[in-house]
Scaffold this active site. Sequence first.
Site, short mmCIF file in Angstrom:
data_model
loop_
_atom_site.label_atom_id
_atom_site.label_comp_id
_atom_site.label_asym_id
_atom_site.label_seq_id
_atom_site.Cartn_x
_atom_site.Cartn_y
_atom_site.Cartn_z
N GLU A 141 4.06 -4.99 7.74
CA GLU A 141 3.13 -3.83 8.25
C GLU A 141 3.66 -3.74 9.76
OE1 GLU A 141 2.43 -6.19 6.09
OE2 GLU A 141 0.57 -5.61 5.01
N ALA A 149 0.95 -1.23 -0.03
CA ALA A 149 0.03 -0.02 0.04
C ALA A 149 0.88 1.15 -0.02
CB ALA A 149 -1.05 -0.03 1.03
N GLY A 196 0.65 -5.01 0.91
CA GLY A 196 -0.45 -5.05 -0.09
C GLY A 196 -0.13 -5.90 -1.42
N GLU A 232 -0.17 -9.42 -0.65
CA GLU A 232 -1.63 -9.82 -0.48
C GLU A 232 -2.45 -9.79 -1.95
OE1 GLU A 232 -2.04 -6.29 2.40
OE2 GLU A 232 -3.12 -7.80 3.74
N1 DAK Z 1 4.44 3.11 -0.40
C1 DAK Z 1 4.79 4.39 -0.95
N2 DAK Z 1 6.19 4.49 -1.55
C2 DAK Z 1 7.03 3.55 -1.62
C3 DAK Z 1 6.83 2.32 -0.95
C4 DAK Z 1 5.39 2.19 -0.46
N3 DAK Z 1 4.77 0.91 0.01
N4 DAK Z 1 7.57 1.49 -1.14
C5 DAK Z 1 8.42 2.18 -1.85
N5 DAK Z 1 8.21 3.53 -1.97
C6 DAK Z 1 9.06 4.53 -2.73
C7 DAK Z 1 10.07 5.14 -1.92
O1 DAK Z 1 9.45 6.16 -1.02
C8 DAK Z 1 10.85 5.91 -2.97
O2 DAK Z 1 10.34 7.11 -3.48
P1 DAK Z 1 11.27 8.40 -3.51
O3 DAK Z 1 11.89 8.46 -2.09
O4 DAK Z 1 12.38 8.06 -4.31
O5 DAK Z 1 10.21 9.49 -3.82
C9 DAK Z 1 10.73 4.82 -4.20
O6 DAK Z 1 9.54 3.89 -3.94
C10 DAK Z 1 12.01 3.61 -4.05
O7 DAK Z 1 11.94 3.26 -2.87
P2 DAK Z 1 13.38 2.90 -2.10
O8 DAK Z 1 14.30 4.19 -2.41
O9 DAK Z 1 13.08 2.61 -0.74
O10 DAK Z 1 13.89 1.55 -2.98
P3 DAK Z 1 15.06 0.66 -2.09
O11 DAK Z 1 15.42 -0.37 -3.24
O12 DAK Z 1 15.94 1.24 -1.38
O13 DAK Z 1 14.10 -0.28 -1.14
C11 DAK Z 1 12.01 -1.55 -0.51
C12 DAK Z 1 12.96 -1.26 -1.59
C13 DAK Z 1 10.89 -2.18 -1.20
C14 DAK Z 1 12.82 -2.55 0.41
C15 DAK Z 1 11.71 -0.42 0.41
O14 DAK Z 1 11.13 0.70 -0.70
C16 DAK Z 1 10.51 -0.49 1.10
O15 DAK Z 1 10.73 -0.91 2.29
N6 DAK Z 1 9.12 -0.28 0.93
C17 DAK Z 1 8.16 -0.35 1.74
C18 DAK Z 1 7.66 -1.69 2.03
C19 DAK Z 1 6.39 -1.91 3.00
O16 DAK Z 1 6.82 -1.56 4.19
N7 DAK Z 1 5.59 -2.02 2.30
C20 DAK Z 1 4.02 -2.53 3.25
C21 DAK Z 1 3.33 -1.22 3.16
S1 DAK Z 1 2.15 -1.43 4.19
C22 DAK Z 1 -4.84 -0.78 5.49
C23 DAK Z 1 -4.27 -1.44 6.65
C24 DAK Z 1 -3.00 -1.72 6.26
C25 DAK Z 1 -2.44 -1.49 5.39
C26 DAK Z 1 -3.25 -0.70 4.16
C27 DAK Z 1 -4.19 -0.40 4.51
N8 DAK Z 1 -6.12 -0.09 6.05
C28 DAK Z 1 -6.65 -0.47 7.20
C29 DAK Z 1 -6.79 0.85 5.09
C30 DAK Z 1 -0.89 -2.07 4.92
C31 DAK Z 1 -0.50 -2.05 3.94
C32 DAK Z 1 0.88 -2.11 3.32
O17 DAK Z 1 1.03 -2.78 2.43
#
Ligand code: DAK
Length: 255
Positions: free
Chosen positions: A130, A62, A107, A110
């Site tokens: 998460e 997400a 997500g 998922e």
């Molecule tokens: N969201 C937004 N932007 C993201 C992102 C994400 N999930 N993942 C990466 N990006 C963006 C980064 O901010 C960066 O943007 P800029 O800074 O260049 O503008 C760009 O993508 C490149 O990312 P990195 O520079 O971080 O790239 P790396 O290769 O160094 O690292 C990585 C890759 C995948 C390890 C890292 O980006 C990372 O850890 N990303 C986050 C992964 C994560 O935590 N995903 C889970 C998100 S939570 C809900 C309840 C729960 C949820 C949703 C809704 N409701 C009750 C409504 C939870 C859902 C989730 O999925």
Amino acid sequence: MSIELTRRDEFAVITLNRPKALNALSFAIIESLGDALDEIASSDARALIITGAGDKAFCAGADIKELRNRDLMAQKRGAELGQATFAKLDRLPMASVAAINGYAFGGGLELAMACSFRLAVPTAKMGQPEIKLGLVPGYGGTQRLPRLIGEARALEIIMTGRTVDAAEAERIGLVNRLIEGDPIEAAIAFAREFSTFSLPALGFARDAVTRALDAPIHEGLKIEADLSTLAFQTSDAAEGMAAFEEKRTPVFRDA
Ligand code: DAK
């Protein structure tokens, strides 16, 4: 456009197309994904393939930036939107294949788990991180992960937020197979292993497995008895059995 819906031969292909943000799922993208799934549901595609643009990510989850500062009811509606959209994959008349071409986190995983099958490149990395954000999976992860890999492994992955590499994902059954080369081509080759079979029979088989997963075994067996009996009513079943006796390849007509 952050979602691309294209056709490759007899297959529909959805590409999450936001590579600069690692194909993170904004709510707008989730809504477009829902529209694309509705369109595919009424198409003649034999299977759906979902992948991510670029060579780095399937989907990093997400859009974290968009999730902040929303009130309680907005978050609840967000979870319901994601869950309902991914659930559309179950109701498609054709199977879906996630071609995991890189990161599949939160997500993103998922979404892949809501597909009928998952294929991954050897460099893919997956997880439900998460918890590291103080969050809990909200688009089906707490339900689909234990169904795929069992309760203990699912709890560990969700509660530690650790990353699972492609080799481990294959070993524990989170992905069906590892793939080499172009992920879409590999997914098409995989889909061709079943896509020429009778669409009604494929649908009954998918339904028998997935509907029965939510039921006690005696009810699951009843679902299987009903759906396997129904398959006999198709002309494809008559054709398949006749072709066996006549020692020829069956020609299924999805009827
Ligand atoms: N969201 C937004 N932007 C993201 C992102 C994400 N999930 N993942 C990466 N990006 C963006 C980064 O901010 C960066 O943007 P800029 O800074 O260049 O503008 C760009 O993508 C490149 O990312 P990195 O520079 O971080 O790239 P790396 O290769 O160094 O690292 C990585 C890759 C995948 C390890 C890292 O980006 C990372 O850890 N990303 C986050 C992964 C994560 O935590 N995903 C889970 C998100 S939570 C809900 C309840 C729960 C949820 C949703 C809704 N409701 C009750 C409504 C939870 C859902 C989730 O999925």
